[in-house]
Scaffold this motif. Structure first.
Motif, mmCIF file in Angstrom:
data_model
loop_
_atom_site.group_PDB
_atom_site.id
_atom_site.type_symbol
_atom_site.label_atom_id
_atom_site.label_comp_id
_atom_site.label_asym_id
_atom_site.label_seq_id
_atom_site.Cartn_x
_atom_site.Cartn_y
_atom_site.Cartn_z
ATOM 1 N N THR A 74 0.825 -1.209 0.000
ATOM 2 C CA THR A 74 0.000 0.000 0.000
ATOM 3 C C THR A 74 0.856 1.255 0.000
ATOM 4 O O THR A 74 0.559 2.217 -0.710
ATOM 5 N N MET A 75 1.903 1.282 0.805
ATOM 6 C CA MET A 75 2.757 2.460 0.886
ATOM 7 C C MET A 75 3.395 2.763 -0.463
ATOM 8 O O MET A 75 3.408 3.911 -0.924
ATOM 9 N N VAL A 76 3.923 1.731 -1.122
ATOM 10 C CA VAL A 76 4.557 1.927 -2.424
ATOM 11 C C VAL A 76 3.532 2.394 -3.450
ATOM 12 O O VAL A 76 3.784 3.303 -4.253
ATOM 13 N N SER A 77 2.353 1.797 -3.428
ATOM 14 C CA SER A 77 1.309 2.181 -4.375
ATOM 15 C C SER A 77 0.863 3.617 -4.158
ATOM 16 O O SER A 77 0.623 4.364 -5.123
ATOM 17 N N LEU A 78 0.761 4.033 -2.899
ATOM 18 C CA LEU A 78 0.349 5.401 -2.607
ATOM 19 C C LEU A 78 1.411 6.403 -3.047
ATOM 20 O O LEU A 78 1.094 7.486 -3.564
ATOM 21 N N LEU A 79 2.680 6.069 -2.864
ATOM 22 C CA LEU A 79 3.747 6.937 -3.339
ATOM 23 C C LEU A 79 3.684 7.089 -4.856
ATOM 24 O O LEU A 79 3.866 8.187 -5.399
ATOM 25 N N ARG A 80 3.403 5.993 -5.545
ATOM 26 C CA ARG A 80 3.278 6.064 -7.010
ATOM 27 C C ARG A 80 2.083 6.928 -7.404
ATOM 28 O O ARG A 80 2.167 7.743 -8.335
ATOM 29 N N LEU A 81 0.958 6.771 -6.686
ATOM 30 C CA LEU A 81 -0.219 7.588 -6.978
ATOM 31 C C LEU A 81 0.090 9.072 -6.771
ATOM 32 O O LEU A 81 -0.346 9.927 -7.563
ATOM 33 N N LEU A 82 0.852 9.395 -5.735
ATOM 34 C CA LEU A 82 1.225 10.775 -5.482
ATOM 35 C C LEU A 82 2.063 11.321 -6.637
ATOM 36 O O LEU A 82 1.879 12.467 -7.066
ATOM 37 N N ALA A 83 2.958 10.487 -7.155
ATOM 38 C CA ALA A 83 3.769 10.900 -8.301
ATOM 39 C C ALA A 83 2.906 11.103 -9.544
ATOM 40 O O ALA A 83 3.083 12.080 -10.289
ATOM 41 N N VAL A 84 1.969 10.206 -9.774
ATOM 42 C CA VAL A 84 1.063 10.338 -10.918
ATOM 43 C C VAL A 84 0.225 11.608 -10.793
ATOM 44 O O VAL A 84 0.022 12.344 -11.770
ATOM 45 N N SER A 85 -0.257 11.884 -9.593
ATOM 46 C CA SER A 85 -1.039 13.091 -9.348
ATOM 47 C C SER A 85 -0.192 14.339 -9.592
ATOM 48 O O SER A 85 -0.671 15.338 -10.161
ATOM 49 N N TYR A 86 1.068 14.289 -9.182
ATOM 50 C CA TYR A 86 1.976 15.419 -9.412
ATOM 51 C C TYR A 86 2.167 15.673 -10.908
ATOM 52 O O TYR A 86 2.100 16.815 -11.370
ATOM 53 N N VAL A 87 2.379 14.595 -11.658
ATOM 54 C CA VAL A 87 2.531 14.737 -13.115
ATOM 55 C C VAL A 87 1.267 15.343 -13.724
ATOM 56 O O VAL A 87 1.328 16.214 -14.599
ATOM 57 N N GLY A 88 0.121 14.902 -13.244
ATOM 58 C CA GLY A 88 -1.135 15.459 -13.733
ATOM 59 C C GLY A 88 -1.248 16.942 -13.444
ATOM 60 O O GLY A 88 -1.881 17.686 -14.213
ATOM 61 N N HIS A 89 -0.623 17.394 -12.350
ATOM 62 C CA HIS A 89 -0.697 18.814 -11.976
ATOM 63 C C HIS A 89 0.266 19.654 -12.800
ATOM 64 O O HIS A 89 -0.112 20.734 -13.295
ATOM 65 N N VAL A 90 1.523 19.195 -12.942
ATOM 66 C CA VAL A 90 2.522 20.025 -13.624
ATOM 67 C C VAL A 90 2.566 19.771 -15.117
ATOM 68 O O VAL A 90 3.110 20.577 -15.883
#
Length: 278
Positions: free
Chosen positions: A240-256
């Protein structure tokens, strides 16, 4: 139960806090001990024990036991037996392992607030520097997160990644930096000290954590992203921790957007050049 205690622990009396520490140290003790036995273990009176559970919102100790059993069944579907020589045996099937991992992932992302994720992405995008911190067994989370975000933006660091540089790393933090803390499982007292100092530098703190550290997260963090990590009882799960970190990165890419794509492309080009002339 643990979450209720952590949310209210600062409002408990000193005697009630002694009982709280006994239960937090071993949550399953609720199922195996009577209220009288718990009072004896914490060296408090039976009246204190009764007041303690009423303060948590329970009618009586029987209701406490019922919830403890329900919580165990919901979050810890795995159990283990003991072999004749005394060694634990994890007697579960592959399908059951998969089921538990899916339960953790489903609960984590079903409870995830999209607005919180977007806010975290904005904080990271606006930060002069991003810092990742994981202590003890969590340190590899920080290294993994740094490797992921280095492809997406500049000035990404892991705190104390070179052992012995903790003070130097903390000294470099400044206003509007973002400190992302991975806190899964029991944490050393050093984390409180680090977070206290980080607050004085006016960094924005994001904590990615499980239910055992929620009280600490709510005390220090500007934002908390919660992971569910029910496991075998002997072996931690990191899915879960690794998946959440990846989701945070994906969300960041979606923002920038294109900025992250260009940086990742530049890094790939440099790697290709290095391989060509290596």
């Amino acid at each position: 139960m643990s979450l209720r205690i952590q949310e209210r622990i600062s409002r408990l009396t000193r005697s009630e806090q002694k009982l709280a520490k006994v239960i937090l140290a071993s949550p399953t003790i609720i199922e195996t001990h009577s209220a009288t036995e718990l009072a004896a273990l914490a060296n408090v009176s039976k009246a204190t024990t009764a007041r303690f559970f009423r303060a948590l919102g329970y009618a009586d100790f029987e209701e406490v036991k019922v919830q403890a059993r329900e919580e165990r069944d919901r979050t810890q579907p795995y159990s283990y037996s003991v072999s004749p020589n005394g060694n634990p045996v994890l007697g579960r099937k592959i399908s059951e392992h998969l089921e538990l991992e899916l339960v953790n992932l489903n609960r984590t992302f079903e409870e995830m607030d999209p607005d919180a994720l977007r806010q975290a992405s904005r904080m990271i995008a606006d930060a002069p520097r991003v810092w990742f911190l994981g202590l003890d067994s969590n340190i590899w989370f920080a290294r993994y997160a740094r490797a992921v975000f280095l492809r997406l933006r500049h000035n990404v660091n892991a705190v104390n990644v070179s052992e012995g540089t903790l003070a130097e790393d903390l000294a470099m933090m400044g206003p509007r930096d973002v400190l992302i803390v991975m806190a899964q499982g029991p944490q050393s007292k050093d984390l409180n000290l680090i977070l206290s100092h980080a607050r004085t530098t006016r960094v924005n703190i994001i904590m990615i954590t499980d239910h055992t550290n929620l009280a600490q997260a709510k005390r220090f963090a500007d934002m908390v992203l919660r992971c569910h990590i029910a496991n075998y009882g002997l072996i931690e799960t990191h899915t879960t921790m690794v998946s959440l970190l990846r989701l945070l990165a994906v969300s960041y890419v979606g923002h920038v957007g294109e900025a992250a794509v260009r940086r990742a492309g530049l890094i790939d080009d440099i790697n290709e050049e290095l391989e060509r002339f290596g």
